[in-house]
Design a protein around this motif. Structure first.
Motif, PDB file in Angstrom:
ATOM      1  N   CYS A   1       0.931  -1.215   0.080  1.00 39.54           N
ATOM      2  CA  CYS A   1       0.159  -0.072  -0.022  1.00 39.54           C
ATOM      3  C   CYS A   1       0.951   1.215  -0.038  1.00 39.54           C
ATOM      4  O   CYS A   1       1.791   1.458   0.780  1.00 39.54           O
TER       5      CYS A   1
ATOM      6  N   GLU B   1     -10.652  -5.272  -0.942  1.00 38.36           N
ATOM      7  CA  GLU B   1     -10.438  -4.472  -2.372  1.00 38.36           C
ATOM      8  C   GLU B   1      -9.369  -3.581  -2.126  1.00 38.36           C
ATOM      9  O   GLU B   1      -9.044  -2.879  -1.044  1.00 38.36           O
ATOM     10  N   ALA B   2      -8.655  -3.507  -3.265  1.00 41.51           N
ATOM     11  CA  ALA B   2      -7.469  -2.740  -3.523  1.00 41.51           C
ATOM     12  C   ALA B   2      -7.917  -1.496  -4.308  1.00 41.51           C
ATOM     13  O   ALA B   2      -8.598  -1.920  -5.501  1.00 41.51           O
ATOM     14  N   ILE B   3      -7.404  -0.555  -4.006  1.00 43.01           N
ATOM     15  CA  ILE B   3      -7.600   0.870  -4.845  1.00 43.01           C
ATOM     16  C   ILE B   3      -6.210   1.387  -5.590  1.00 43.01           C
ATOM     17  O   ILE B   3      -5.302   1.341  -5.054  1.00 43.01           O
TER      18      ILE B   3
ATOM     19  N   GLN C   1      -1.059   1.395  -5.782  1.00 48.68           N
ATOM     20  CA  GLN C   1      -2.184   0.617  -5.137  1.00 48.68           C
ATOM     21  C   GLN C   1      -2.156   1.071  -3.470  1.00 48.68           C
ATOM     22  O   GLN C   1      -1.146   1.489  -2.664  1.00 48.68           O
ATOM     23  N   TYR C   2      -3.410   1.006  -3.063  1.00 51.34           N
ATOM     24  CA  TYR C   2      -3.824   1.650  -1.725  1.00 51.34           C
ATOM     25  C   TYR C   2      -4.928   0.304  -1.242  1.00 51.34           C
ATOM     26  O   TYR C   2      -5.759  -0.265  -1.761  1.00 51.34           O
ATOM     27  N   HIS C   3      -4.805   0.069   0.334  1.00 52.07           N
ATOM     28  CA  HIS C   3      -5.832  -0.396   0.871  1.00 52.07           C
ATOM     29  C   HIS C   3      -7.126   0.559   0.783  1.00 52.07           C
ATOM     30  O   HIS C   3      -6.960   1.634   0.890  1.00 52.07           O
ATOM     31  N   ARG C   4      -8.255  -0.029   0.667  1.00 57.03           N
ATOM     32  CA  ARG C   4      -9.537   0.837   0.659  1.00 57.03           C
ATOM     33  C   ARG C   4      -9.396   1.756   1.646  1.00 57.03           C
ATOM     34  O   ARG C   4     -10.051   3.032   1.472  1.00 57.03           O
ATOM     35  N   SER C   5      -8.991   1.465   2.984  1.00 52.74           N
ATOM     36  CA  SER C   5      -9.401   2.087   3.903  1.00 52.74           C
ATOM     37  C   SER C   5      -8.249   3.138   4.027  1.00 52.74           C
ATOM     38  O   SER C   5      -8.265   4.168   4.914  1.00 52.74           O
TER      39      SER C   5
ATOM     40  N   GLU D   1     -13.740   7.350   3.493  1.00 51.03           N
ATOM     41  CA  GLU D   1     -13.064   6.597   2.413  1.00 51.03           C
ATOM     42  C   GLU D   1     -13.576   7.044   1.065  1.00 51.03           C
ATOM     43  O   GLU D   1     -14.783   7.292   0.995  1.00 51.03           O
TER      44      GLU D   1
ATOM     45  N   GLY E   1     -13.060   5.292  -2.251  1.00 50.19           N
ATOM     46  CA  GLY E   1     -13.674   4.025  -2.806  1.00 50.19           C
ATOM     47  C   GLY E   1     -13.619   4.420  -4.163  1.00 50.19           C
ATOM     48  O   GLY E   1     -12.829   4.809  -4.860  1.00 50.19           O
ATOM     49  N   THR E   2     -14.901   4.184  -4.786  1.00 49.99           N
ATOM     50  CA  THR E   2     -14.704   4.449  -6.237  1.00 49.99           C
ATOM     51  C   THR E   2     -15.527   5.834  -6.859  1.00 49.99           C
ATOM     52  O   THR E   2     -15.893   5.759  -7.932  1.00 49.99           O
TER      53      THR E   2
END
Length: 304
Positions: free
Chosen positions: A243, A254-256, A262-266, A276, A278-279
């Motif tokens: 991350c 889920e990864a963002i 790349q990031y942890h969603r949190s 967050e 998110g998308t």
């Protein structure tokens, strides 16, 4: 297989007229008292323990023709044609022990995975939902092992292991990995409609079996099943991306991804409200910070 046999012998007086009685061990004449075993006769002092040399005449003893014992000791005290005999004390030192109850096996035993068991101890260890033990004798039954325990087919199939005993409808199918059929009574692992031998259901990186273990599945698309890969938990962690924000591995969830990072969603969150993203829509500030849509609008209004 008979490992040992417990026997007894008594002392017998030789008739004075019988001068042809010969000891089966030393070959000398027996003049007065003898003991007998397996249609052979011995001097009482020649019929002795193969270990300590104590006489066994007139009492109980254990004998075996296949028990493992120090060869030099046997040769010095016992004829090659004679079975190995032990007094009770010496027998306890060399006797095989049951792998389940740890007590001495005096008669027949069941051998499974190089371990010996009393026939009465080699039973299914399955337990039903009411806590009742199955205890089905397994001597002449197919054995299904798991974590050094053994189960009958019925109890094994009730376990939530990801591995089951091959049923009749599976016998016509082939292993997804090696394309060989499943033998009756063999074990089988199933994943999304595909069947594998447990030895074929392996991590694509370290080749260890993942049957009945946690694993991760990777595939490029649902239409490319041939490119699907399985990874054990350790290999998945080794291959996991880091991350960008917290520098820890992205192992689950889920990864963002954004701008090749790349990031942890949190961890992918608004720098202002810390929610967050998110998308959802977001904005990147000139100093490289991310703002959710609401915080970005508020910031623009404050600057006007």
């Amino acid at each position: 297989m008979v490992e040992t046999q417990k026997s007894s012998t008594a002392l017998q007086q030789i008739a004075s007229s019988d001068a042809s009685t010969i000891c089966s061990k030393c070959g000398e004449k027996i003049l007065n008292v003898m003991t007998a075993d397996e249609n052979k006769v011995y001097h009482p002092h020649c019929f002795n323990c193969s270990d300590c040399g104590k006489t066994l005449a007139g009492g109980f003893f254990y004998k075996s023709k296949n028990i493992k014992f120090d060869e030099s000791t046997i040769l010095s005290r016992n004829s090659l044609n004679e079975p190995v005999r032990f007094c009770e004390t010496c027998f306890k030192k060399v006797a095989p022990k049951c792998a389940r109850c740890q007590n001495i096996i005096e008669a027949s035993s069941v051998v499974w995975e190089d371990k010996k068991f009393h026939e009465s101890c080699f039973t299914c260890v399955g337990v039903d939902k009411n806590g009742t033990q199955c205890q089905k004798p397994m001597k002449d039954e197919p054995v299904y092992p798991l974590n050094d325990k053994w189960y009958c087919k019925g109890c094994f199939d009730k376990l939530d292991t990801g591995v089951s005993a091959a049923a009749r409808d599976i016998l016509s199918k082939k292993c997804r990995q090696c394309y060989k059929e499943f033998a009756p009574g063999s074990l089988v692992s199933e994943y999304k409609g595909d069947y594998y031998h447990p030895t074929c259901f392996i991590c694509s990186q370290c080749n260890t079996s993942i049957a009945s273990k946690s694993f991760y599945h990777q595939s490029k698309s649902d239409d490319q099943r041939s490119e699907a890969k399985f990874l054990c938990e350790n290999c998945h962690i080794q291959n996991a991306q880091e991350c960008t924000e917290c520098k820890n591995k992205i192992v689950s969830g889920e990864a963002i991804g954004f701008e090749g990072k790349q990031y942890h969603r949190s961890c992918f969150m608004c720098r202002n409200c810390h929610n967050e993203i998110g998308t959802s829509h977001f904005f990147k500030t000139k100093d490289g910070k991310y703002l959710c849509q609401n915080c970005s609008i508020q910031q623009q209004q404050q600057q006007q």
